[in-house]
Motif scaffolding. Structure first.
Motif, PDB file in Angstrom:
ATOM      1  N   VAL A  14       0.828  -1.212   0.000  1.00 43.26           N
ATOM      2  CA  VAL A  14       0.000   0.000   0.000  1.00 43.26           C
ATOM      3  C   VAL A  14       0.858   1.256   0.000  1.00 43.26           C
ATOM      4  O   VAL A  14       0.573   2.220  -0.730  1.00 43.26           O
ATOM      5  N   ASN A  15       1.934   1.278   0.789  1.00 43.22           N
ATOM      6  CA  ASN A  15       2.774   2.474   0.871  1.00 43.22           C
ATOM      7  C   ASN A  15       3.365   2.838  -0.479  1.00 43.22           C
ATOM      8  O   ASN A  15       3.430   4.015  -0.846  1.00 43.22           O
ATOM      9  N   ASP A  16       3.802   1.815  -1.226  1.00 53.35           N
ATOM     10  CA  ASP A  16       4.364   2.084  -2.552  1.00 53.35           C
ATOM     11  C   ASP A  16       3.299   2.615  -3.504  1.00 53.35           C
ATOM     12  O   ASP A  16       3.576   3.495  -4.326  1.00 53.35           O
ATOM     13  N   ALA A  17       2.087   2.074  -3.396  1.00 51.74           N
ATOM     14  CA  ALA A  17       1.001   2.539  -4.264  1.00 51.74           C
ATOM     15  C   ALA A  17       0.678   3.997  -3.983  1.00 51.74           C
ATOM     16  O   ALA A  17       0.533   4.810  -4.912  1.00 51.74           O
ATOM     17  N   VAL A  18       0.560   4.340  -2.712  1.00 47.33           N
ATOM     18  CA  VAL A  18       0.273   5.727  -2.336  1.00 47.33           C
ATOM     19  C   VAL A  18       1.437   6.632  -2.753  1.00 47.33           C
ATOM     20  O   VAL A  18       1.224   7.739  -3.263  1.00 47.33           O
ATOM     21  N   GLY A  19       2.667   6.154  -2.554  1.00 43.45           N
ATOM     22  CA  GLY A  19       3.832   6.931  -2.963  1.00 43.45           C
ATOM     23  C   GLY A  19       3.854   7.198  -4.458  1.00 43.45           C
ATOM     24  O   GLY A  19       4.230   8.293  -4.898  1.00 43.45           O
ATOM     25  N   LEU A  20       3.460   6.191  -5.226  1.00 39.57           N
ATOM     26  CA  LEU A  20       3.398   6.381  -6.677  1.00 39.57           C
ATOM     27  C   LEU A  20       2.384   7.462  -7.051  1.00 39.57           C
ATOM     28  O   LEU A  20       2.654   8.307  -7.908  1.00 39.57           O
ATOM     29  N   MET A  21       1.229   7.428  -6.416  1.00 34.84           N
ATOM     30  CA  MET A  21       0.214   8.446  -6.715  1.00 34.84           C
ATOM     31  C   MET A  21       0.747   9.836  -6.425  1.00 34.84           C
ATOM     32  O   MET A  21       0.471  10.791  -7.158  1.00 34.84           O
ATOM     33  N   GLN A  22       1.537   9.953  -5.359  1.00 36.44           N
ATOM     34  CA  GLN A  22       2.109  11.246  -5.019  1.00 36.44           C
ATOM     35  C   GLN A  22       3.207  11.651  -6.005  1.00 36.44           C
ATOM     36  O   GLN A  22       3.252  12.792  -6.468  1.00 36.44           O
ATOM     37  N   GLU A  50      -2.532   8.744 -18.213  1.00 40.38           N
ATOM     38  CA  GLU A  50      -1.110   8.783 -18.541  1.00 40.38           C
ATOM     39  C   GLU A  50      -0.352   7.705 -17.775  1.00 40.38           C
ATOM     40  O   GLU A  50       0.749   7.325 -18.149  1.00 40.38           O
ATOM     41  N   ALA A  51      -0.952   7.253 -16.687  1.00 39.06           N
ATOM     42  CA  ALA A  51      -0.314   6.214 -15.865  1.00 39.06           C
ATOM     43  C   ALA A  51      -1.380   5.344 -15.215  1.00 39.06           C
ATOM     44  O   ALA A  51      -2.462   5.828 -14.861  1.00 39.06           O
ATOM     45  N   ILE A  52      -1.073   4.061 -15.074  1.00 42.22           N
ATOM     46  CA  ILE A  52      -1.956   3.099 -14.430  1.00 42.22           C
ATOM     47  C   ILE A  52      -1.221   2.505 -13.231  1.00 42.22           C
ATOM     48  O   ILE A  52      -0.078   2.053 -13.351  1.00 42.22           O
ATOM     49  N   ILE A  53      -1.891   2.486 -12.077  1.00 45.44           N
ATOM     50  CA  ILE A  53      -1.335   1.845 -10.878  1.00 45.44           C
ATOM     51  C   ILE A  53      -2.189   0.623 -10.586  1.00 45.44           C
ATOM     52  O   ILE A  53      -3.338   0.736 -10.154  1.00 45.44           O
ATOM     53  N   ASP A  54      -1.634  -0.547 -10.845  1.00 43.41           N
ATOM     54  CA  ASP A  54      -2.346  -1.810 -10.685  1.00 43.41           C
ATOM     55  C   ASP A  54      -2.148  -2.306  -9.242  1.00 43.41           C
ATOM     56  O   ASP A  54      -1.032  -2.623  -8.836  1.00 43.41           O
ATOM     57  N   GLY A 157      -5.142  11.304  -4.403  1.00 39.64           N
ATOM     58  CA  GLY A 157      -4.054  10.486  -3.879  1.00 39.64           C
ATOM     59  C   GLY A 157      -4.482   9.392  -2.929  1.00 39.64           C
ATOM     60  O   GLY A 157      -3.632   8.742  -2.315  1.00 39.64           O
ATOM     61  N   GLU A 158      -5.798   9.159  -2.790  1.00 42.46           N
ATOM     62  CA  GLU A 158      -6.286   8.111  -1.908  1.00 42.46           C
ATOM     63  C   GLU A 158      -6.801   6.922  -2.707  1.00 42.46           C
ATOM     64  O   GLU A 158      -7.181   7.061  -3.867  1.00 42.46           O
ATOM     65  N   MET A 159      -6.861   5.765  -2.046  1.00 44.66           N
ATOM     66  CA  MET A 159      -7.368   4.555  -2.661  1.00 44.66           C
ATOM     67  C   MET A 159      -8.067   3.703  -1.617  1.00 44.66           C
ATOM     68  O   MET A 159      -7.722   3.708  -0.440  1.00 44.66           O
ATOM     69  N   VAL A 160      -9.103   2.960  -2.050  1.00 45.87           N
ATOM     70  CA  VAL A 160      -9.790   2.014  -1.176  1.00 45.87           C
ATOM     71  C   VAL A 160      -8.980   0.726  -1.133  1.00 45.87           C
ATOM     72  O   VAL A 160      -8.624   0.169  -2.162  1.00 45.87           O
TER      73      VAL A 160
END
Length: 275
Positions: A14-22, A50-54, A157-160
């Motif tokens: 999760v931390n990496d996903a949130v970091g990527l969004m930032q 422009e970017a996808i976070i899977d 920058g948030e995700m469920v």
């Protein structure tokens, strides 16, 4: 074929996903959970990214926990995985009618709740159970309660990551009613999900207005025992929160006719179940 290029990321926590969004900042990034809706919309050029976070590689998003008091569903669980878990019969019955078996192997519960489509029927049992959504963001993790709200209330920058449900709702008498234009699955003309707790009916709806909803005023009318069932139905219709939609699936008049029939059946079935 998707007619545009995009960067693809698959974080494993999760931390990496949130970091990527930032870190992606001004780039138009989308969270990719199941991907069915993104691919469909992108092929028709109805969505750009422009970017996808899977997030399917994040273990927390695949968790399923049933400890007897709470049910925890990871956002990346597919609809079929939720159905097969057998933990919340009303939720299973509702999402079973959303799509065929093959599609349900791809659609995730988190992606469905965040859909661009107006129906989002899987939200109905969550509205009734006042489910909580676990939200991960840049500087905190928080819980939001759906209650009567049909919005995920996500900030940039948030995700469920997870859905948390009080187990007591899984054992309540329930009612599910869905009418489509021509098949058992597909977009609804009307969907009703309801439960009865302590002699009170609570109900949530899709296909009627421009988003799923639950109305305290409508429920109050449905539970007015001084009126006959037909009068309770008529009174409840005075409390729809928005105009009834009209599209190629069906007219507003037809939707309202189906809704009236469904509400009458709901009262009859749930009152019989309580005896």
């Amino acid at each position: 074929m998707i007619p545009f290029d995009f960067e693809y990321y698959r974080p494993d926590n999760v931390n990496d996903a949130v970091g990527l969004m930032q870190s992606l900042g001004a780039k138009k990034a989308s969270i990719f959970c199941g991907g069915t809706e993104f691919i469909t919309f992108a092929r028709n050029n109805n969505i750009q990214a422009e970017a996808i976070i899977d997030i399917k590689g994040i273990p927390e998003c695949h968790e399923f926990i049933d400890d007897g008091e709470q049910i925890v569903l990871g956002a990346a669980l597919t609809l079929n995985e939720v159905i097969e878990a057998g933990c919340f019969p009303l939720l299973a019955e509702t999402i079973r009618r959303i799509a065929d078996h093959t599609s349900r192997n791809k659609i995730t519960i988190g992606g469905h709740l965040n859909s661009r489509l107006i129906y989002r029927e899987g939200m109905l049992p969550l509205l009734l159970s006042e489910a909580k959504l676990k939200i991960a963001g840049s500087d905190r993790e928080r819980l939001i309660s759906l209650g009567s709200s049909n919005r995920l209330q996500l900030e940039p920058g948030e995700m469920v990551t997870q859905i948390i449900i009080d187990k007591k709702y899984a054992s309540l008498p329930f009612f599910h009613y869905k009418k489509t234009r021509c098949s058992k699955v597909g977009y609804p003309l009307v969907t009703i999900a309801a439960v009865k707790e302590q002699d009170k009916i609570t109900a949530a709806f899709s296909g009627i207005c421009s988003s799923p909803f639950r109305s305290k005023e409508l429920e109050s009318a449905l539970n007015d025992d001084s009126l006959s069932p037909s009068a309770r139905v008529e009174k409840s219709l005075e409390h729809l929160p928005a105009p009834v939609i009209e599209d190629f699936q069906g007219s507003a008049k037809y939707r309202k006719f189906i809704l009236k029939n469904g509400l009458f059946l709901m009262i009859k079935d749930l009152e019989a179940a309580a005896k």
